[in-house]
Design a protein around this motif. Structure first.
Motif, PDB file in Angstrom:
ATOM      1  N   LYS A   2     -34.746  18.459 -20.518  1.00  0.00           N
ATOM      2  CA  LYS A   2     -35.491  19.105 -21.597  1.00  0.00           C
ATOM      3  C   LYS A   2     -36.442  19.924 -21.013  1.00  0.00           C
ATOM      4  CE  LYS A   2     -37.372  16.485 -24.715  1.00  0.00           C
ATOM      5  NZ  LYS A   2     -38.600  15.508 -25.507  1.00  0.00           N
ATOM      6  N   PRO A   3     -36.783  21.129 -21.499  1.00  0.00           N
ATOM      7  CA  PRO A   3     -37.509  22.003 -21.145  1.00  0.00           C
ATOM      8  C   PRO A   3     -38.991  21.637 -21.156  1.00  0.00           C
ATOM      9  CG  PRO A   3     -37.047  22.649 -23.423  1.00  0.00           C
ATOM     10  CD  PRO A   3     -36.075  21.661 -22.873  1.00  0.00           C
ATOM     11  N   ASP A   4     -39.759  22.364 -20.090  1.00  0.00           N
ATOM     12  CA  ASP A   4     -41.103  21.840 -19.995  1.00  0.00           C
ATOM     13  C   ASP A   4     -42.094  23.040 -20.752  1.00  0.00           C
ATOM     14  OD1 ASP A   4     -43.750  21.445 -19.291  1.00  0.00           O
ATOM     15  OD2 ASP A   4     -43.359  21.240 -16.976  1.00  0.00           O
ATOM     16  N   ASN A   5     -42.105  22.539 -21.988  1.00  0.00           N
ATOM     17  CA  ASN A   5     -43.034  23.286 -22.981  1.00  0.00           C
ATOM     18  C   ASN A   5     -44.317  23.476 -22.594  1.00  0.00           C
ATOM     19  OD1 ASN A   5     -40.802  23.521 -24.908  1.00  0.00           O
ATOM     20  ND2 ASN A   5     -41.447  21.492 -25.938  1.00  0.00           N
ATOM     21  N   THR A   6     -45.056  22.666 -21.835  1.00  0.00           N
ATOM     22  CA  THR A   6     -46.433  22.652 -21.397  1.00  0.00           C
ATOM     23  C   THR A   6     -46.486  23.734 -20.389  1.00  0.00           C
ATOM     24  OG1 THR A   6     -46.736  20.427 -21.618  1.00  0.00           O
ATOM     25  CG2 THR A   6     -48.469  21.530 -20.253  1.00  0.00           C
ATOM     26  N   ALA A   7     -45.518  24.059 -19.452  1.00  0.00           N
ATOM     27  CA  ALA A   7     -45.501  25.119 -18.593  1.00  0.00           C
ATOM     28  C   ALA A   7     -45.214  26.459 -19.104  1.00  0.00           C
ATOM     29  CB  ALA A   7     -44.363  24.598 -17.695  1.00  0.00           C
ATOM     30  N   ASP A   8     -44.323  26.442 -20.115  1.00  0.00           N
ATOM     31  CA  ASP A   8     -43.950  27.747 -20.637  1.00  0.00           C
ATOM     32  C   ASP A   8     -45.266  28.244 -21.551  1.00  0.00           C
ATOM     33  OD1 ASP A   8     -41.398  27.583 -19.725  1.00  0.00           O
ATOM     34  OD2 ASP A   8     -40.751  26.791 -21.579  1.00  0.00           O
ATOM     35  N   ALA A   9     -45.890  27.347 -21.986  1.00  0.00           N
ATOM     36  CA  ALA A   9     -47.232  27.778 -22.975  1.00  0.00           C
ATOM     37  C   ALA A   9     -48.206  28.107 -21.758  1.00  0.00           C
ATOM     38  CB  ALA A   9     -47.697  26.245 -23.599  1.00  0.00           C
ATOM     39  N   LEU A  10     -48.443  27.533 -20.719  1.00  0.00           N
ATOM     40  CA  LEU A  10     -49.356  27.935 -19.581  1.00  0.00           C
ATOM     41  C   LEU A  10     -49.016  29.638 -19.524  1.00  0.00           C
ATOM     42  CD1 LEU A  10     -51.753  27.686 -17.885  1.00  0.00           C
ATOM     43  CD2 LEU A  10     -50.321  26.416 -16.244  1.00  0.00           C
ATOM     44  N   ARG A  11     -47.877  29.446 -19.166  1.00  0.00           N
ATOM     45  CA  ARG A  11     -47.289  30.764 -18.623  1.00  0.00           C
ATOM     46  C   ARG A  11     -47.554  32.187 -19.458  1.00  0.00           C
ATOM     47  NH1 ARG A  11     -44.165  32.150 -14.516  1.00  0.00           N
ATOM     48  NH2 ARG A  11     -43.355  29.864 -14.069  1.00  0.00           N
ATOM     49  N   MET A  12     -47.129  31.754 -20.804  1.00  0.00           N
ATOM     50  CA  MET A  12     -47.456  32.796 -21.831  1.00  0.00           C
ATOM     51  C   MET A  12     -49.196  33.007 -21.921  1.00  0.00           C
ATOM     52  SD  MET A  12     -44.453  33.776 -22.398  1.00  0.00           S
ATOM     53  CE  MET A  12     -45.000  34.991 -23.507  1.00  0.00           C
TER      54      MET A  12
END
Length: 401
Positions: A2-12
């Protein structure tokens, strides 16, 4: 997986913040400016990053932005590199060397006194290297003589980054005799406004004066400003030197990757975009740059998982310094005659600004700074490959010149 939504959110989140707060046209403003203007710009950028919590994600929880896992710290540094943000050269020692050393070795009183001052903009420098003690740091001569509740310091330090603007200094000095010599060193937190301290900037070949030398003439330091026990300075210093590893290497390799288009732009400017030889050299360089990024990523992942081995950081540092040299050398060759003339350099940039003569000269720093290439090879051979150590005295090996 599953994609790491937390990491993606932090990156954005970080990417959006940088888009809004990154100083506009900072490269233009910092090209050819004097050191005073650079220091003002560094302070302004530091205050923005500190307020957002992006200057201290590596600090413990409870401090602004602190307590983030290494994986999240990595994202922040990747985005800073991607945005081509100014490097915090003025505050590098403060945020890493000073803070991490105090957090690991300092007393509660030292933590409460110094860490808040760093967040308010106090600048630190490092007083380790000496004219005759660089890579062989244990041979340093600066003396720290105990007299009652104070130490009296006499000696000289050199290659201290931004010391002319620093408020305090991480000082390593010899407080006693020992064999091996590492055992006779002690570590101090020095107020650079103390009587007997003199700081002199060092003019470099690039025209910069990023470094300075520091002279100590009967400088008194209270015993409570020693960090660690008397004679324990070598162990404290090793913590200081290891504090920047990992995240810094990730940022530097990523900056080089994002700077590859500058070589392509130079090739276009010089009419070399269809030149077979230069295209072949670029094709050979690109995978090396990506390999440097991969090595840095792998090293950080090993730190995150607790699998880091002695010498792993040296592999990345050594490889980065060699690839960086190839990177700027290719830029010089593609730039032709125009790249042989030194232009005003960009303060606060990396080693791959596209100002090829300055980049080329600065690239040699990375063969020395943070441990020379020769030292890194020794560390890799002895600690990672477990090869026999070099004899402490060449005469013991039976060799003759």
């Amino acid at each position: 997986m599953k994609p790491d939504n937390t990491a993606d959110a932090l990156r954005m989140e970080v990417r959006s913040w940088l888009h809004e707060h990154l100083p506009r046209q900072w490269r233009k403003a910092m090209t050819g400016c004097d050191q005073e203007a650079f220091v003002r710009a560094q302070r302004e950028w530091f205050y923005k990053l500190a307020a957002a919590g992006y200057a201290t994600p590596h600090w413990p929880q409870g401090w602004p932005g602190g307590g983030r896992p290494l994986a999240e710290q990595k994202i922040i540094y990747e985005e800073v590199a991607r945005a081509d943000a100014p490097r915090l050269i003025l505050y590098f020692v403060s945020l890493y060397h000073a803070a991490c050393t105090i957090l690991e070795w300092g007393t509660q009183e030292q933590k409460q006194l110094y860490l808040p001052r760093i967040l308010k903009g106090e600048v630190w420098c490092q007083g380790f290297s000496e004219p005759n003690a660089g890579s062989d740091l244990a041979s340093l001569k600066t003396r720290a003589e105990r007299k009652g509740d104070r130490y009296v310091i006499n000696g000289q330090k050199t290659w201290s980054t931004m010391a002319q603007y620093a408020d305090r200094c991480l000082l390593l000095a010899r407080s006693g005799k020992s064999d091996p010599p590492q055992g006779g060193l002690s570590y101090f937190l020095l107020d650079l406004r103390s009587k007997g301290v003199s700081v002199r900037p060092i003019a470099q070949i690039t025209g910069d004066d990023e470094f300075a030398e520091i002279f100590f003439d009967d400088v008194e330091i209270p015993v409570e400003n020693r960090i660690g026990a008397d004679g324990e300075g070598w162990a404290v210093a090793q913590s200081t030197l290891s504090s920047e590893r990992g995240l810094t290497l990730v940022e530097l390799t990523q900056r080089m990757r994002y700077a590859l288009p500058r070589i392509v732009a130079t090739m276009r400017e010089q009419g070399l975009i269809d030149d077979g030889a230069r295209r072949r050299e670029l094709g050979e360089l690109i995978p090396k740059v990506h390999a440097a990024c991969a090595l840095a990523d792998r090293y950080l992942l090993k730190r995150i998982s607790g699998e880091e081995a002695p010498g792993d950081a040296s592999v990345v540092k050594l490889y980065y310094s060699r690839v960086l040299r190839e990177f700027v050398s290719l830029g010089m060759r593609c730039g032709g005659l125009s790249a042989q003339f030194q232009e005003d350099f960009t303060r606060g940039g990396g080693q791959e600004t596209g100002n090829w003569p300055v980049d080329f000269m600065n690239s040699y720093n990375w063969s020395i700074a943070g441990g020379s290439d020769e030292v890194q090879r020794n560390i890799i051979s002895e600690r990672l490959l477990r090869m026999p150590r070099e004899p402490r005295n060449w005469q013991l090996s039976g060799e003759r010149s």
